[in-house]
Design a protein around this motif. Structure first.
Motif, PDB file in Angstrom:
ATOM      1  N   PRO A  21       0.812  -1.221   0.000  1.00 37.14           N
ATOM      2  CA  PRO A  21       0.000   0.000   0.000  1.00 37.14           C
ATOM      3  C   PRO A  21       0.842   1.266   0.000  1.00 37.14           C
ATOM      4  N   ILE A  22       0.275   2.314  -0.578  1.00 34.54           N
ATOM      5  CA  ILE A  22       0.926   3.623  -0.626  1.00 34.54           C
ATOM      6  C   ILE A  22       0.172   4.602   0.269  1.00 34.54           C
ATOM      7  N   PHE A  23       0.949   5.379   1.016  1.00 35.66           N
ATOM      8  CA  PHE A  23       0.411   6.457   1.857  1.00 35.66           C
ATOM      9  C   PHE A  23       0.996   7.760   1.339  1.00 35.66           C
ATOM     10  N   LEU A  24       0.149   8.751   1.086  1.00 36.98           N
ATOM     11  CA  LEU A  24       0.596   9.997   0.475  1.00 36.98           C
ATOM     12  C   LEU A  24       0.735  11.123   1.488  1.00 36.98           C
ATOM     13  N   THR A  25       1.693  12.023   1.238  1.00 28.20           N
ATOM     14  CA  THR A  25       1.805  13.252   2.007  1.00 28.20           C
ATOM     15  C   THR A  25       1.566  14.444   1.089  1.00 28.20           C
ATOM     16  N   SER A  26       0.950  15.474   1.629  1.00 29.68           N
ATOM     17  CA  SER A  26       0.666  16.755   0.965  1.00 29.68           C
ATOM     18  C   SER A  26      -0.534  16.708   0.029  1.00 29.68           C
ATOM     19  N   VAL A  27      -0.660  15.647  -0.766  1.00 35.04           N
ATOM     20  CA  VAL A  27      -1.779  15.534  -1.700  1.00 35.04           C
ATOM     21  C   VAL A  27      -2.448  14.181  -1.511  1.00 35.04           C
ATOM     22  N   SER A  28      -3.610  14.014  -2.143  1.00 37.01           N
ATOM     23  CA  SER A  28      -4.312  12.737  -2.073  1.00 37.01           C
ATOM     24  C   SER A  28      -4.899  12.393  -3.426  1.00 37.01           C
ATOM     25  N   VAL A  29      -5.385  11.163  -3.541  1.00 39.47           N
ATOM     26  CA  VAL A  29      -6.073  10.693  -4.739  1.00 39.47           C
ATOM     27  C   VAL A  29      -7.330   9.963  -4.269  1.00 39.47           C
ATOM     28  N   ILE A  35      -5.446   4.017  -2.147  1.00 42.52           N
ATOM     29  CA  ILE A  35      -4.293   4.195  -1.264  1.00 42.52           C
ATOM     30  C   ILE A  35      -4.606   3.734   0.151  1.00 42.52           C
ATOM     31  N   LEU A  36      -3.539   3.540   0.933  1.00 40.70           N
ATOM     32  CA  LEU A  36      -3.714   3.215   2.340  1.00 40.70           C
ATOM     33  C   LEU A  36      -4.276   4.409   3.087  1.00 40.70           C
ATOM     34  N   GLY A  37      -3.773   5.600   2.781  1.00 47.93           N
ATOM     35  CA  GLY A  37      -4.228   6.824   3.428  1.00 47.93           C
ATOM     36  C   GLY A  37      -3.393   8.004   2.976  1.00 47.93           C
ATOM     37  N   ALA A  38      -3.608   9.149   3.618  1.00 45.90           N
ATOM     38  CA  ALA A  38      -2.870  10.354   3.247  1.00 45.90           C
ATOM     39  C   ALA A  38      -2.911  11.364   4.383  1.00 45.90           C
ATOM     40  N   VAL A  39      -1.877  12.188   4.430  1.00 42.18           N
ATOM     41  CA  VAL A  39      -1.886  13.405   5.236  1.00 42.18           C
ATOM     42  C   VAL A  39      -1.788  14.549   4.242  1.00 42.18           C
ATOM     43  N   VAL A  40      -2.850  15.294   4.117  1.00 44.47           N
ATOM     44  CA  VAL A  40      -2.898  16.319   3.085  1.00 44.47           C
ATOM     45  C   VAL A  40      -2.704  17.699   3.689  1.00 44.47           C
TER      46      VAL A  40
END
Length: 320
Positions: A120-128, A133-138
């Motif tokens: 899984p991928i977790f994103l920072t700053s942006v999201s999709v 994805i696993l999650g994000a901190v936007v």
């Protein structure tokens, strides 16, 4: 400069080298691991600006405090390098990959590669799309830009003013940031120039030189990060344009000093420390199916001379 509650610290070092940079960090901590045992997290960073470097430090520190192993890579603002980094993380069999992307367009290939490998991928700053994805901190970059635009609206007080934009790298965070800024400007503020400087201070200085030559009556400049803003300030001053007021983004120690002495008019604090902390703790929590918010938001706050002393800590490092 210090804050009443805690010392503010900055990180002067930057990531070194070119191309793919992978480093395995077997991190030790006094914190006891959970019953599920430690996880291995990959972190693919987008570049080596102060934001990127502080984000890396925050992720490293938080991984250590959570007894997680960390593997890092730097994409150097290159989408092809980012995909190569994702492939390298897959080969390392990490449990999840945190990505500070260089381009939202590049994420489709990144996510597809990782999902095919069941990582899984977790994103920072942006999201999709959250299901991808696993999650994000936007960082609500549109809102960040709007805060700076709102300050200009109040300062201009209805006067017709000219505004220049020194953007970052097209294709990802900068587009959202600049878009929010432009949309948030009042009708009496006209954007007379909007030029990318690729988050590079030298390029930003060149852009500022051209901008003030072409628009000698420029009133305000929005600059997409503080490193570029300092370079733009020097360029404007050298051209005799000390009256151009700069608004920018990040909230570093140096910027707080610049707010106090008048070099900057406003900045927006979106702490790299907060983003990194949340990225690691939420990645681990989501992997372990704990009750963690899938899409979290880094707080953003307008900082001026009047409230600079209470700005949050931007970078976690003790290094000077």
């Amino acid at each position: 400069m210090s804050l009443p509650a805690h010392p503010r610290r900055r990180l002067a070092a930057s990531l070194a080298g070119t191309g793919l940079l992978l480093s395995g960090c077997g991190l030790e901590s006094s914190a006891a691991p959970s019953d599920a045992g430690p996880v291995t997290i990959g972190f693919v960073n987008g570049g080596n600006t102060e934001f990127h470097t502080c984000l890396r430090e925050s992720i490293k520190d938080t991984a250590e405090s959570n007894f997680a192993k960390l593997v890092t890579a730097d994409s150097h603002q290159n989408a092809a390098t980012e995909l190569a980094n994702i492939k390298a993380m897959i080969a390392r069999h990490v449990d999840a990959i945190i990505v500070q992307t260089v381009s939202t367009d590049a994420l489709k290939s990144d996510i597809a590669k990782a999902r095919a490998a069941h990582i899984p991928i977790f994103l920072t700053s942006v999201s999709v799309e959250p299901s991808d994805i696993l999650g994000a901190v936007v960082v609500d970059l549109k809102a960040v830009g709007k805060l700076d635009a709102g300050w200009i609206g109040e300062a201009a007080a209805g006067r017709a003013v000219q505004v220049g934009v020194i953007a970052g790298a097209p294709g990802a965070a900068s587009d959202l940031l600049v878009g929010g800024f432009i949309k948030g400007l009042p009708t009496n503020a006209k954007v007379v120039a909007n030029v990318p400087a690729m988050f590079d201070a030298t390029k930003a200085a060149s852009v500022a030189e051209t901008m003030i030559r072409d628009h000698p009556d420029l009133d305000y400049a929005f600059v997409a990060n503080e490193e570029m803003a300092f370079a733009a300030r020097k360029a404007f001053d050298a051209a005799g344009a000390r009256g151009v007021k700069i608004v920018t983004v990040n909230g570093t120690d140096e910027a707080l000093a610049a707010l106090k002495d008048g070099r900057f008019a406003a900045t927006v604090s979106n702490s790299a420390k907060d983003t990194g902390d949340l990225a690691v703790t939420n990645t681990i929590g989501l992997l372990r199916e704990e009750k963690v918010r899938k899409i979290a938001t880094t707080p953003a706050r307008l900082i001026t001379k009047t409230n600079a002393d209470t700005a949050p800590l931007y970078c976690p490092s003790d290094n000077v």
